[in-house]
Motif scaffolding. Structure first.
Motif, mmCIF file in Angstrom:
data_model
loop_
_atom_site.group_PDB
_atom_site.id
_atom_site.type_symbol
_atom_site.label_atom_id
_atom_site.label_comp_id
_atom_site.label_asym_id
_atom_site.label_seq_id
_atom_site.Cartn_x
_atom_site.Cartn_y
_atom_site.Cartn_z
ATOM 1 N N GLY A 271 -14.100 8.416 -25.682
ATOM 2 C CA GLY A 271 -14.080 8.859 -24.229
ATOM 3 C C GLY A 271 -14.795 8.093 -23.405
ATOM 4 N N GLU A 272 -16.058 7.604 -24.120
ATOM 5 C CA GLU A 272 -16.947 6.800 -23.063
ATOM 6 C C GLU A 272 -16.517 5.515 -22.271
ATOM 7 N N LEU A 273 -15.471 5.259 -23.049
ATOM 8 C CA LEU A 273 -14.712 3.855 -22.266
ATOM 9 C C LEU A 273 -14.222 4.231 -21.293
ATOM 10 N N LEU A 274 -13.715 5.536 -21.051
ATOM 11 C CA LEU A 274 -12.971 5.922 -19.689
ATOM 12 C C LEU A 274 -13.972 5.904 -18.453
ATOM 13 N N SER A 275 -15.157 5.982 -18.477
ATOM 14 C CA SER A 275 -16.208 5.835 -17.550
ATOM 15 C C SER A 275 -16.512 4.413 -17.012
ATOM 16 N N LYS A 276 -15.701 3.335 -17.715
ATOM 17 C CA LYS A 276 -15.896 2.033 -17.352
ATOM 18 C C LYS A 276 -14.707 1.506 -16.476
ATOM 19 N N VAL A 277 -13.501 2.347 -16.417
ATOM 20 C CA VAL A 277 -12.430 1.941 -15.631
ATOM 21 C C VAL A 277 -12.024 2.700 -14.448
ATOM 22 N N SER A 278 -11.313 2.523 -13.909
ATOM 23 C CA SER A 278 -10.907 3.077 -12.556
ATOM 24 C C SER A 278 -9.325 3.952 -12.891
ATOM 25 N N GLY A 279 -9.022 4.877 -12.140
ATOM 26 C CA GLY A 279 -7.782 5.522 -12.144
ATOM 27 C C GLY A 279 -7.107 5.698 -10.710
ATOM 28 N N GLU A 280 -6.145 6.399 -10.606
ATOM 29 C CA GLU A 280 -5.295 6.670 -9.511
ATOM 30 C C GLU A 280 -6.082 7.962 -8.851
ATOM 31 N N ASN A 281 -6.560 7.796 -7.576
ATOM 32 C CA ASN A 281 -7.210 8.797 -6.947
ATOM 33 C C ASN A 281 -6.351 9.674 -6.321
ATOM 34 N N ILE A 282 -6.142 11.030 -6.737
ATOM 35 C CA ILE A 282 -5.048 11.929 -6.545
ATOM 36 C C ILE A 282 -5.778 13.131 -5.666
ATOM 37 N N PHE A 283 -7.016 13.214 -5.390
ATOM 38 C CA PHE A 283 -7.712 14.273 -4.674
ATOM 39 C C PHE A 283 -8.908 13.656 -4.260
ATOM 40 N N LYS A 284 -9.313 14.016 -3.083
ATOM 41 C CA LYS A 284 -10.539 13.747 -2.403
ATOM 42 C C LYS A 284 -10.936 14.807 -1.257
ATOM 43 N N ASP A 285 -12.337 15.406 -1.560
ATOM 44 C CA ASP A 285 -12.683 16.106 -0.491
ATOM 45 C C ASP A 285 -14.411 15.972 -0.211
ATOM 46 N N TYR A 351 -5.863 1.204 -21.466
ATOM 47 C CA TYR A 351 -6.384 2.390 -20.284
ATOM 48 C C TYR A 351 -6.868 1.632 -19.147
ATOM 49 N N GLY A 352 -6.785 2.801 -18.252
ATOM 50 C CA GLY A 352 -7.321 2.331 -16.783
ATOM 51 C C GLY A 352 -6.363 1.626 -16.131
ATOM 52 N N LEU A 353 -6.671 1.659 -14.796
ATOM 53 C CA LEU A 353 -5.594 0.617 -13.830
ATOM 54 C C LEU A 353 -5.982 -0.664 -14.099
ATOM 55 N N GLU A 354 -7.181 -1.078 -14.699
ATOM 56 C CA GLU A 354 -7.486 -2.726 -15.296
ATOM 57 C C GLU A 354 -7.062 -3.146 -16.587
ATOM 58 N N ASN A 355 -5.939 -2.159 -17.170
ATOM 59 C CA ASN A 355 -5.333 -2.336 -18.220
ATOM 60 C C ASN A 355 -6.242 -2.974 -19.626
ATOM 61 N N LYS A 356 -7.463 -2.155 -19.701
ATOM 62 C CA LYS A 356 -8.096 -2.592 -20.621
ATOM 63 C C LYS A 356 -7.658 -2.096 -21.918
ATOM 64 N N VAL A 357 -8.037 -2.799 -23.163
ATOM 65 C CA VAL A 357 -7.437 -2.529 -24.621
ATOM 66 C C VAL A 357 -8.472 -1.895 -25.420
ATOM 67 N N TYR A 358 -7.957 -1.228 -26.271
ATOM 68 C CA TYR A 358 -8.967 -0.771 -27.400
ATOM 69 C C TYR A 358 -8.135 -0.806 -28.646
ATOM 70 N N ALA A 359 -8.309 -1.627 -29.513
ATOM 71 C CA ALA A 359 -7.532 -1.936 -30.656
ATOM 72 C C ALA A 359 -8.324 -1.437 -32.000
ATOM 73 N N LEU A 360 -7.512 -0.731 -32.649
ATOM 74 C CA LEU A 360 -8.346 0.111 -33.779
ATOM 75 C C LEU A 360 -8.210 -0.924 -34.943
ATOM 76 N N ASP A 361 -7.138 -1.534 -35.464
ATOM 77 C CA ASP A 361 -7.057 -2.204 -36.354
ATOM 78 C C ASP A 361 -6.446 -3.508 -36.378
ATOM 79 N N TYR A 362 -6.869 -4.520 -35.394
ATOM 80 C CA TYR A 362 -5.893 -5.470 -35.143
ATOM 81 C C TYR A 362 -5.669 -6.394 -36.480
ATOM 82 N N PRO A 363 -4.592 -6.894 -36.677
ATOM 83 C CA PRO A 363 -4.294 -7.443 -37.878
ATOM 84 C C PRO A 363 -4.843 -8.891 -38.161
ATOM 85 N N GLU A 364 -5.236 -9.491 -37.233
ATOM 86 C CA GLU A 364 -5.417 -11.020 -37.441
ATOM 87 C C GLU A 364 -7.122 -11.169 -36.870
#
Length: 373
Positions: A271-285, A351-364
């Motif tokens: 979950g800590e990876l999500l703090s490093k990316v941006s998302g779509e802003n759907i609400f602001k006050d 994940y994120g609008l930046e399309n970052k990748v988290y690969a669990l078990d990349y084969p190569e």
């Protein structure tokens, strides 16, 4: 990032350039030299009861709708993996180019953030060498209340620290270190003006040559280099001016205090990876004081908003002045990519609008176990 600003108007607000400010004690205690030098007595100032602004009327409750995650195509998923592999020295690119994508599972999670922009003030005594005879303010002018000193606040939600003098707070006194003499006893020769000769070690003779020491002319002592034989040196506290100007120094800190919460996603994904990316802003006050969010489709977000506002109010309302608050909700896209390579199933996440990748078990992989961008 916090930075210091200089005042550019009232001379009482301008710290003089090049003058280091050393914390001191209030003038009533100026005879206590140790207290002056150590700078004890600085204290935070509680904010005035009346806030600088009033929160606007509570707006009508927004009607929240269910937002969908932007679609991810196979081409975009493969391109994101290729960028990830290229950033890893030990990852081969052949698998990324030849793998067969079996499923793209579109997911998403919400991030709630509350920002409270606050201003706090600290009052402390400082001093500097007094170099302007006749420039001291005559007695009788009461110093301003530190919260009445007008300053220009930085842009909202940007932290800064500013130091300035409190007008009408200056007092001139004899230097507490040299007692108004402008010079202090040399600590090397202890006021004698001469020290033991380092060549003959005070014996007056050069033992190996069996003759008098020429460096000290056979006296065993030589002129002190630190004070040039005077036994005293210019006082480092008043820099030889004999007097110090004591004044109240105001330390103003603007800080952006952030509360952040990401809703549970129940994935094999840090979950800590999500703090490093941006998302779509759907609400602001944004307002001087915001109200808790209620009736959001994700109950965790409503609870997080209520908790955040209560925590910030308890933490900052009594110790600082709250200038503005802002709360936002972002939808962070997550795509679970299932693929096959050499007949075996694998999985990675985008994940994120930046399309970052988290690969669990990349084969190569050839050496290390790096998995995170």
């Amino acid at each position: 990032m916090e930075q210091e600003m200089k005042a550019d108007s009232d001379p009482d607000l301008d710290p003089e350039p090049g003058r280091p400010l050393t914390p001191s004690a209030p003038p009533g205690w100026l005879d206590d030299c140790e207290r002056i030098v150590q700078g004890r007595g600085a204290k935070p100032l509680p904010p005035p009861l009346d806030p600088p602004g009033k929160p606007g009327e509570q707006r009508s409750r927004p009607s929240f709708v269910q937002h969908s995650v932007p679609p991810m195509t196979e081409a975009a998923a493969r391109q994101a993996l290729l960028r990830f592999v290229a950033s890893r020295c030990c990852y081969g690119s052949r698998a990324a180019g030849e793998l067969a994508i079996r499923q793209l599972r579109q997911l998403g999670t919400y991030r709630y953030r509350l920002e409270t922009f606050s201003e706090s003030r600290l009052s402390e005594w400082a001093f500097e060498p007094f170099t302007k005879p006749g420039a001291a303010r005559p007695p009788g002018d009461a110093p301003l209340d530190p919260w009445d000193v007008e300053v220009r606040a930085p842009p909202l939600f940007q932290g800064q620290t500013w130091r300035c003098r409190v007008p009408h707070s200056a007092l001139v006194r004899d230097c507490h270190r040299c007692h108004g003499h402008g010079r202090s006893r040399c600590g090397v020769c202890h006021g004698a003006g001469r020290t033991r000769c380092v060549t003959c070690k005070g014996s007056r003779w050069r033992l190996k040559q069996q003759k008098r020491c020429q460096l000290c002319s056979g006296t065993g002592r030589k002129r002190c280099n630190t004070c040039s034989g005077r036994g005293s040196k210019t006082c480092a506290t008043c820099q030889g001016e004999k007097k110090l100007q004591h004044f109240k120094q105001l330390v103003i800190t603007w800080k952006n205090n952030v509360f952040e919460f990401v809703s549970e996603h129940h994935l094999n994904f840090p979950g800590e990876l999500l703090s490093k990316v941006s998302g779509e802003n759907i609400f602001k006050d944004e307002n001087v004081a915001v109200y808790p969010i209620i009736d959001f489709p994700e109950p965790e977000i409503s609870l997080a908003s209520q908790r955040a506002i209560a925590e910030h109010s308890a933490a900052f309302a009594t110790s600082s002045r709250i200038l503005q608050q802002r709360q936002t909700i972002e939808l962070i896209p997550i795509t679970e990519v299932h693929y096959q390579y050499s007949g075996k199933p694998y999985l990675y996440y985008i994940y994120g609008l930046e399309n970052k990748v988290y690969a669990l078990d990349y084969p190569e992989r050839c050496c290390c176990s790096c998995t995170i961008v």
